[in-house]
Scaffold this motif. Structure first.
Motif, PDB file in Angstrom:
ATOM      1  N   ASP A  24       0.816  -1.209   0.000  1.00  0.00           N
ATOM      2  CA  ASP A  24       0.000   0.000   0.000  1.00  0.00           C
ATOM      3  C   ASP A  24       0.853   1.263   0.000  1.00  0.00           C
ATOM      4  N   GLY A  25       2.174   1.149   0.024  1.00  0.00           N
ATOM      5  CA  GLY A  25       3.070   2.278  -0.060  1.00  0.00           C
ATOM      6  C   GLY A  25       3.236   3.064   1.222  1.00  0.00           C
ATOM      7  N   ARG A  26       2.622   2.658   2.300  1.00  0.00           N
ATOM      8  CA  ARG A  26       2.704   3.414   3.551  1.00  0.00           C
ATOM      9  C   ARG A  26       3.802   2.904   4.471  1.00  0.00           C
ATOM     10  N   ARG A  27       4.473   1.813   4.081  1.00  0.00           N
ATOM     11  CA  ARG A  27       5.562   1.289   4.897  1.00  0.00           C
ATOM     12  C   ARG A  27       6.503   0.504   4.004  1.00  0.00           C
ATOM     13  N   ASP A  28       7.699   0.267   4.487  1.00  0.00           N
ATOM     14  CA  ASP A  28       8.659  -0.534   3.746  1.00  0.00           C
ATOM     15  C   ASP A  28       8.225  -1.996   3.752  1.00  0.00           C
ATOM     16  N   ASP A  32       2.206  -7.419   0.859  1.00  0.00           N
ATOM     17  CA  ASP A  32       2.531  -6.734   2.114  1.00  0.00           C
ATOM     18  C   ASP A  32       1.407  -5.790   2.552  1.00  0.00           C
ATOM     19  N   ARG A  33       0.201  -5.968   2.006  1.00  0.00           N
ATOM     20  CA  ARG A  33      -0.891  -5.041   2.298  1.00  0.00           C
ATOM     21  C   ARG A  33      -1.575  -5.315   3.626  1.00  0.00           C
ATOM     22  N   ASP A  34      -1.528  -6.560   4.108  1.00  0.00           N
ATOM     23  CA  ASP A  34      -2.176  -6.894   5.375  1.00  0.00           C
ATOM     24  C   ASP A  34      -1.334  -6.353   6.524  1.00  0.00           C
ATOM     25  N   PRO A  35      -1.887  -5.512   7.422  1.00  0.00           N
ATOM     26  CA  PRO A  35      -1.080  -4.948   8.510  1.00  0.00           C
ATOM     27  C   PRO A  35      -0.656  -5.961   9.561  1.00  0.00           C
ATOM     28  N   MET A  40       2.801 -19.122   1.834  1.00  0.00           N
ATOM     29  CA  MET A  40       3.284 -18.960   3.203  1.00  0.00           C
ATOM     30  C   MET A  40       2.747 -17.649   3.768  1.00  0.00           C
ATOM     31  N   SER A  41       2.323 -17.704   5.020  1.00  0.00           N
ATOM     32  CA  SER A  41       1.826 -16.525   5.733  1.00  0.00           C
ATOM     33  C   SER A  41       2.642 -16.364   7.007  1.00  0.00           C
ATOM     34  N   ILE A  42       3.231 -15.162   7.203  1.00  0.00           N
ATOM     35  CA  ILE A  42       4.125 -14.908   8.325  1.00  0.00           C
ATOM     36  C   ILE A  42       3.568 -13.743   9.142  1.00  0.00           C
ATOM     37  N   PRO A  43       3.353 -13.920  10.439  1.00  0.00           N
ATOM     38  CA  PRO A  43       2.816 -12.815  11.248  1.00  0.00           C
ATOM     39  C   PRO A  43       3.884 -11.765  11.531  1.00  0.00           C
ATOM     40  N   ARG A  44       3.424 -10.526  11.709  1.00  0.00           N
ATOM     41  CA  ARG A  44       4.325  -9.463  12.118  1.00  0.00           C
ATOM     42  C   ARG A  44       4.482  -9.517  13.632  1.00  0.00           C
ATOM     43  N   ASP A 100       6.109  -0.760  14.753  1.00  0.00           N
ATOM     44  CA  ASP A 100       6.908  -0.235  13.661  1.00  0.00           C
ATOM     45  C   ASP A 100       6.075   0.238  12.490  1.00  0.00           C
ATOM     46  N   LEU A 101       4.754   0.008  12.521  1.00  0.00           N
ATOM     47  CA  LEU A 101       3.921   0.345  11.399  1.00  0.00           C
ATOM     48  C   LEU A 101       3.589   1.829  11.421  1.00  0.00           C
ATOM     49  N   PRO A 102       3.429   2.447  10.273  1.00  0.00           N
ATOM     50  CA  PRO A 102       3.069   3.854  10.225  1.00  0.00           C
ATOM     51  C   PRO A 102       1.717   4.082  10.857  1.00  0.00           C
ATOM     52  N   GLU A 103       1.530   5.204  11.380  1.00  0.00           N
ATOM     53  CA  GLU A 103       0.279   5.517  12.058  1.00  0.00           C
ATOM     54  C   GLU A 103      -0.861   5.513  11.041  1.00  0.00           C
ATOM     55  N   GLY A 104      -1.934   4.818  11.396  1.00  0.00           N
ATOM     56  CA  GLY A 104      -3.088   4.725  10.523  1.00  0.00           C
ATOM     57  C   GLY A 104      -3.034   3.602   9.544  1.00  0.00           C
ATOM     58  N   SER A 105      -1.915   2.800   9.526  1.00  0.00           N
ATOM     59  CA  SER A 105      -1.831   1.704   8.583  1.00  0.00           C
ATOM     60  C   SER A 105      -2.681   0.529   8.957  1.00  0.00           C
ATOM     61  N   ALA A 106      -2.987   0.376  10.235  1.00  0.00           N
ATOM     62  CA  ALA A 106      -3.809  -0.743  10.670  1.00  0.00           C
ATOM     63  C   ALA A 106      -5.262  -0.456  10.383  1.00  0.00           C
TER      64      ALA A 106
END
Length: 419
Positions: free
Chosen positions: A303-307, A346-349, A404-408, A413-419
């Protein structure tokens, strides 16, 4: 003696008892029927119920059937069952002698079914001679036929009573031996497969331990350096702070040394260390695969809001890298020349999702032989190690897809409002 051996011995004894009981009841029933028929046929002299010949024959039948209880020595049982009629023919010859062939026939079948063929041949020949001799002695005492005809009858009697039941018995015994050999072969193949799987899992775990060591050593070394810098720079800080910083450095060094010793027991001797693998190194992996002639496309969905990979632990990124690496390797082996698509979503927070999909092999391709499944096992274990999920299976167009699905680790570390 083990429980299984006792159970086998118990079953064998029960079978022998049932065989002996059935044989003696059948023989005595036949003897009783002959006695009833002799009332209307005077030519069957001495065959009437209650005569000496009848009783001697009944006793002989009981003894012959009793030898069948000796199941562990079936070949010797055949010899005993064939020898008793000779004694009867010598003591009390009569027309009832023919009934004694029934226990010998059963004994011959049991011997052919359970005995070793080398022993069966030897005892069958001896038993045939005894049966022929008994028939000749009984026939000579009754003087019903001439010598040459009596000899021919004796040989035929031996062949029918001893030789005939050996034919179906040998067929059944051969089928049993074949099934037993198949079961042993299957068990050996299963043990070999389990050993290979265990070895592959052990090697995969050692490789993961080596990579975990590289990651942990990198971070712990940084902690040690930072603690050392704090100890040098906090000149104006209280002595307690300096002592605490030194203690942090000492403990970090101790943990690092213990970790190196522990993982050193698991890692392969002589293997070369590799750099830490992350999502950033996926492009290099894909370029390397393309240099070998593979057709690999890479798609990053963000979504471009985080690396990409933000919040995913180093071990999780390593698991993702190895999953892509193993998937491309499998595709090159089992679907050579088929295009592959590597997708990083990488779109899922809360989770990072990776997919490697390959098309079915072309008509001119020659896929490698069927694999062992060790790669799937390794990828599934890597996912489970980081709390993730792995799945693989065929696609609707006869291709293959690994997921494969890997949890964060956390959302800090996520940008504010990304969740």
């Amino acid at each position: 003696m083990t429980t299984a051996q006792r159970a086998d011995r118990s079953r064998s004894a029960a079978t022998a008892t049932a065989t002996a009981t059935t044989t003696v009841l059948s023989a005595l029933a036949l003897l009783w029927i002959i006695a009833l028929l002799s009332r209307d046929d005077p030519s069957m002299g001495g065959a009437a119920l209650g005569t000496a010949a009848w009783w001697w024959t009944a006793v002989t039948l009981v003894l012959q059937s009793a030898t069948l209880l000796w199941r562990r020595q079936a070949t010797a049982t055949l010899g005993c069952a064939a020898a008793l009629p000779l004694v009867l023919a010598a003591v009390v010859p009569s027309g009832l002698f023919t009934v004694t062939a029934l226990p010998v026939l059963v004994a011959a079948f049991v011997a052919g079914l359970t005995g070793a063929w080398r022993d069966v041949r030897r005892w069958a020949l001896a038993s045939g001679v005894l049966v022929a001799a008994a028939h000749f002695v009984n026939g000579s005492a009754e003087a019903r036929t001439d010598g040459s005809a009596l000899v021919l009858q004796a040989v035929l009697q031996a062949a029918l009573v001893v030789g005939l039941p050996l034919l179906p018995a040998s067929v059944v015994a051969a089928q049993r031996a074949t099934r037993a050999a198949q079961r042993e072969t299957l068990a050996a193949v299963t043990r070999e497969r389990d050993a290979k799987i265990g070895e592959a899992i052990a090697l995969e775990r050692a490789a993961m331990a080596r990579e975990l060591h590289d990651i942990a050593a990198h971070h712990l070394s940084g902690i040690s350096l930072m603690a050392s810098a704090v100890a040098r720079q906090t000149v104006s800080a209280p002595d307690e702070a300096r002592s605490g910083a030194l203690e942090i450095r000492e403990q970090s060094n101790a943990i690092l040394e213990d970790l190196r010793r522990l993982v050193g027991l698991l890692r392969d001797v002589g293997s070369e260390d590799e750099g830490v693998k992350t999502l950033d190194t996926l492009t290099g992996l894909i370029e390397t695969a393309r240099l070998t002639g593979a057709r690999v496309d890479f798609a990053l969905r963000s979504d471009g809001r985080r690396d990409p990979g933000t919040g995913v632990s180093p071990l999780g990124q390593l698991a993702a890298y190895r999953m892509v690496q193993e998937s491309l390797t499998n595709a090159s082996r089992h679907a050579p020349g088929a295009p592959c698509v590597v997708t990083v979503d990488d779109r899922d927070p809360s989770r990072l999702r990776l997919t490697v999909r390959n098309a079915p092999p072309g008509p001119q391709a020659r896929p490698a032989s069927r694999g062992t499944g060790f790669g799937i096992v390794g990828m599934r274990e890597r996912a489970a190690l980081v709390g993730g999920f792995f799945d693989a299976g065929p696609t609707g167009d006869d291709g293959w897809e690994n997921r494969m699905s890997i949890p964060r680790e956390s959302d800090h570390d996520l940008p504010e409002g990304s969740a």
